[in-house]
Structure formats: C-alpha cells, structure tokens
Design an enzyme around this catalytic site. Structure first.
Site, short mmCIF file in Angstrom:
data_model
loop_
_atom_site.label_atom_id
_atom_site.label_comp_id
_atom_site.label_asym_id
_atom_site.label_seq_id
_atom_site.Cartn_x
_atom_site.Cartn_y
_atom_site.Cartn_z
N LYS B 77 39.33 -1.15 23.40
CA LYS B 77 38.99 -1.86 24.58
C LYS B 77 37.71 -2.49 24.74
O LYS B 77 36.85 -1.52 24.77
CB LYS B 77 39.74 -1.25 25.79
CG LYS B 77 39.83 -2.43 26.83
CD LYS B 77 40.58 -1.81 28.23
CE LYS B 77 40.67 -2.83 29.42
NZ LYS B 77 41.08 -2.40 30.34
N SER B 152 45.21 -4.62 32.42
CA SER B 152 44.16 -5.22 31.52
C SER B 152 44.05 -5.28 30.28
O SER B 152 43.40 -5.88 29.29
CB SER B 152 42.81 -5.15 32.33
OG SER B 152 42.42 -3.80 32.37
N SER B 176 46.34 -0.21 34.25
CA SER B 176 45.94 -1.02 33.14
C SER B 176 46.19 -0.51 31.49
O SER B 176 45.94 -1.29 30.78
CB SER B 176 44.47 -1.64 33.23
OG SER B 176 44.35 -2.63 34.05
#
Lengths: 100, 483
Positions: B77, B152, B176
């Site tokens: 990420k 997210s 997330s």
C-alpha cells in the site's frame, strides 16, 4: 451543533488551509451534520470513566544518549521544494512591517 | 496458471524447484499489465526492480539458501515508505516524493526474500472506505467494475482478489484492510495495535493505525504476519512480546472453541444477503463443534461517533507536517503562512480537508472536553465491552460490513453515509484488538460477503485458527472474479 461560515473560516485559519467559497459553504453543512451525529455521545454518562488515549500500557523508553547513524543531509534535503546551504529554504516568516 | 496459486502453494513449488521466482513474478507482472487498465489497483508498478529481485531470489535458492518469503511477489500500500520508490499516500501533496528510507514492515518482507511488484492505490492518507478519495483516480472492484473495492486499502484488496499479487500489505485505522477484503472477496488481518512496527507508515491516527496483511487464505495471512510482527526500537508503540508461530496455530480444529455472536450487529438496514451469509457461517462453526454463544457489546453503536472525533483529531495534528517545506510540491505565495495555506489548500483533497477541519475543531479551545475527552471516555467503554466479552468467548463473529460493495459515486457526496460502511469494523480498532475478514458468501448479484473474526489483543493465533478451520470445509475464499 450548527457550524457557520465564520467558524469554518476560523478553523481553516487554525489548520492553515486555504478554502474556496464553495468549500466553506460545503464544510459548514457537512461539519454540522457530522457533529450532530457525534452528539449521540452525550446520551452516555461518563463522569466516572477514565479516558483511553492508548490501548497499550505504554511507558517511557530510555536509551543512552549516544549518537546513532541518521539520514545523510543530502538525503534529508532531496525532496525539498527549495534548499540552500544545506538547509530547507522557506518564504519570509516576517513581512516588511515586522508582523508574522 | 501461476497467478492462481496461493502464497503458500507458491512457496512449496519454489522450494521443490517446480517454478522459479522470475517465472512467478513475470506471471504477476503480465497479469497486472493486462488488468490495470480496467482496475487501477496500482499507483506505481516496479516491474524492473521486481524482476531483478526475483532473479536475486532464484540465485540465492540455487546457492542452497532459503528464507520465509524467498521469491514471493507482493504488493505494498502506498502509505508505506519505500526507499527510492514513489510514496504518495494517494495524495497530490506528496506527488513525486521519494522516501529516503524503507519502513520496518516492508524491510522485513524484503529481508525475508519477498519481491515488491508495486505500490497500491488508497484513499488519500488512508481516509476513506472506497478509494474514491485517492488523488490519482478510483480503483475498480474486480467483481463488478462499476463498484468500489472498499477502502482505504482498496488497491491492495483488488490486487490480491484479481490475482495480480500473491499477498499485500495494507493499513487499518478503522477497518481499512477488513472492509476492502470483504468487498473484494479476499482475506485480510488487522493485527492488534502494537503487534507490528509502524515505523515508515505515514501517520493518519496514531492511536489506531496498524499495518495489516492481505492473502487468499488464512495460511497466507499467517505466513505474512509471521514475517512482519514483532518489536521495533524505532516504534515505541510496538510491543516487546514474543511472536508466536502463527502457522502452527492452524490446527483445523475448532471443537469446543467458544464463539461469540454479538446481538448488536444484526441491525436494521443490513442487507439481508449479508445477514444470511453470516448466520450460515455461524451454523458452519457449530457443525464443526464450536460452542456458539450470544454475547452483548452494548456500546457498538457509539464506535462511529467516537472514531469520527478521535481519528480526525489525531489526523489534524499528524498532517500538520505537510506544508511544502521538506517534501511535496510547494505553492509559493511570497510569505510563509500564505504559502502553507495555499500548499495545503491545493494539495489535500476534499475528505482530508474535511477531517483536518473536524479534528481541528474538536481539539480547539472550548471544545476539547466536549468532543475529544468525551470520545476518549466512550472509547474506554467500548474497550471494556470487548474485555468482558473475551472473558466468556475466544472469538467473536460478526459481519464485516452491513452491505456488499456499493457503486462508484453512490456515497461520494454524503460523508455520513460513507462512514456508516465502517460501522462494524470501527469498535475493534478503537479497542486495539485483532480482527480478520474472510469471504463467507455472496449476495444476489454474486458480490462477496465478508465475515469478521475478532480476537482478544495479541490473540491473532485464535483468529487465524478459526478462519483456517472454516476454510477447510468451505470454498468461498477460493472463488475468483471473472476478468
């Protein structure tokens, strides 16, 4: 809780955010809605409840005060928009009238 | 196809000499090239670097060496610092930023031999539930391109679900990794707060942020967590506790395991297909001999308001560092304060500005006690709910989300509606406990449903054991989107 334009402008100043007129209007409405929802917390009596800042039993961490390897200066400056003489360079902090 | 292997299957084939790391990495890069135009799961693909690393892994293996993730291609990420590789947090305010160091969790993956394929898309600074808040475009759900992948960590979830990576790192502040895993039909684990070092994780809400792992089965989650868990002197919130053998916890046996079902999670407004899938999963656990008990987490409904004070308050402080001085573009105005305001006003997107405003307000003079302190006190009540529950049960089962993946744009204009998609994941984040999401069904449209498995702080072994046992007798985690 109703958040008006003046409050939004005040918060934006504290947070150092330029907002457009449209953003100020939008955030006034949305922050009011969110704070209304948050108002649900007032239903709870928390008079005797201690606050939780961290879920961990954290203690201070100490170590001997000895220099350790750190980022080379060039690497620390490499992403800066502007640098000079091995330092970050910024616009004037004080204006001509001597006010910040 | 090599991309259909799980991480642990690929490990076995690499060790047996049946495949090479270069073949495995090239297969994933080919898949990324084919699917990226439709999915946009990645912000940066590091193809050349990945093939070099894979070739190095093959050389090490040829020399008789091995390490836990030698030659395993993974996605990272884009909120995790990677030296010399763009790290944007999905924000225009970090456009072009090349970190001068690699964060601990990612470095541990590299030290274990993993191959980084690239950096994945995220809501800006991990603030969001759909990746629609990315400054670089939305990621599409691999099961239905018109729908969000969740957020997210939507890029990491989509990449693993679409077989573009064998596993991935994400981060979880309020759900997330769990929420996008549910929406994309893959597996994810948010470890307990303090289990994994956050050094090099660009901070959003420091009392909540935790690095998590994505994989296609519990075994893969265990393999990844085993590598990244542990104390780090560079993160004072990483606990100095032994790291158990997570893979050894996967016994396949849940007979007698006490599984709690909180009565508060079957709420009005929940999609019926989600409730049906969760209830069927509970029946499955019962059939495996688990001891199913109804429990109560009475403060569940307060998770959302508590979170939306504490997280924005912490964010408003953490994001003060983005001012165009040390990194990121600067919008110079000739004087310092106007430059800060222009840089931040233009560099941050709408949701980040909204949360900075909310947090600044909650911390400002005259409102601190009413909002921030109040929220911290209710956080204590939420944590006490879990402490009490884990006196009676070993694991808690709940839906990960009230609905399956929603349409792109459906909630983008209404922050409160968007925040509600995290209503079931927020309490565990506030309590700092372990939580996984694994697929457990589909809705009428074939969209995945995720089941949340929560364990006491630092009891990841029991969460993984329950997930693994379920996956031994069900096939939901093996379903792949048709792409």
């Amino acid at each position: 809780m109703k958040i008006d334009r003046a409050t939004v402008e005040h918060i934006a100043e504290l947070a150092k955010l330029d907002l457009t007129d449209d953003e100020i209007a939008l955030y006034a409405g949305q922050l009011s809605d969110i704070l209304d929802a948050v108002g649900q917390l007032e239903q709870l009596d928390t008079g005797a409840i201690p606050p939780t800042a961290s879920v961990l039993p954290l203690r201070n961490v100490f170590r001997p005060d000895r220099a350790q390897p750190s980022l080379p200066r060039d690497a620390a400056l490499a992403n800066a928009a502007d640098s000079a003489e091995g330092q970050f360079r910024v616009d004037a902090v004080l204006d001509d009238a001597g006010e910040g | 196809m090599l991309t259909d292997l799980t991480l642990t299957e690929a490990q076995r084939k690499l060790r047996a000499g049946e495949i090479t790391a270069v073949e495995l990495t090239q297969a994933h890069l080919d898949r990324i090239r084919a699917l990226e135009p439709a999915l946009h799961a990645f912000l940066t693909v590091t193809a050349e670097r990945a093939l070099d690393a894979a070739a190095g892994a093959d050389r090490r293996r040829a020399a008789g060496k091995d390490s836990p993730l030698l030659g395993i291609p993974l996605a990272i990420k884009d909120v995790l610092a990677t030296e010399g590789v763009p790290t944007t947090c999905g924000s225009r305010i970090l456009e072009g930023f090349l970190p001068p160091y690699t964060g601990t969790a990612v470095q541990k993956l590299f030290d274990a031999g993993a191959v980084m394929l690239g950096k994945t898309n995220t809501d800006e600074f991990a603030m969001g539930s759909s990746t629609e808040n990315s400054g670089y475009g939305v990621t599409h759900n691999p099961w239905d391109l018109d729908r969000v992948p969740g957020g997210s960590s939507g890029g990491s979830a989509a990449a693993v679900a679409a077989r573009m990576a064998l596993g991935a790192l994400g981060t979880d502040t309020g759900g997330s990794v769990r929420q996008p895993a549910a929406f994309c039909g893959t597996c994810a684990l948010k470890p307990s707060y303090g289990r994994v070092s956050r050094y090099g994780l660009i901070a959003f809400a420091s009392s909540l942020d935790q690095i998590g792992v994505f994989g296609r089965c519990a075994e893969d989650l265990a393999a990844l967590l085993s590598v990244i868990a542990g104390h780090d002197p560079r993160d004072s919130t990483s606990m100095d506790l032994p790291v158990p053998d997570y893979t050894a916890a996967l016994t396949g046996d849940v007979a007698g395991l006490r599984i709690g079902v909180p009565r508060e999670v079957f709420i009005d407004g929940m999609q019926p297909a989600v409730e049906q899938a969760i209830r069927a999963a509970i029946d499955q656990f019962a059939a495996l001999g688990a001891d199913i008990r109804e429990i109560s987490l009475p403060h569940t409904e307060y998770g959302l308001p508590v979170y939306y004070i504490i997280a924005p308050a912490e964010a408003s402080a953490n994001l003060a560092r983005f001012d165009g001085v040390r990194y990121g573009p600067r919008h110079a105005q000739g004087a310092l304060w106007p430059t800060y305001k222009a840089t931040r006003g233009q560099g941050f997107g709408a949701e980040v500005k909204r949360r900075i405003m909310l947090g600044t307000y909650a911390l400002s003079a005259g409102y601190y006690d009413a909002y921030y302190l109040k929220a911290q006190k209710v956080r204590t009540l939420i944590k006490q709910d879990f402490d009490r529950a884990f006196g009676d049960v070993d694991v808690i089962v709940a839906p990960t989300t009230p609905t399956t993946a929603f349409r792109i744009g459906e909630k983008a204009g209404d922050p409160m509606q968007m925040y509600l998609s995290d209503v079931f994941t927020l309490p565990a984040s506030l309590a700092g406990i372990a939580g996984a999401s694994i697929p457990c069904g589909v809705d009428e449209a074939g969209l995945p449903v995720g089941m949340q498995l929560l364990g006491a702080a630092f009891d990841e072994p029991t969460v993984l054991r329950a997930a693994h046992a379920y996956q031994q007798v069900t096939g939901w985690h093996r379903r792949a989107p048709a792409l």
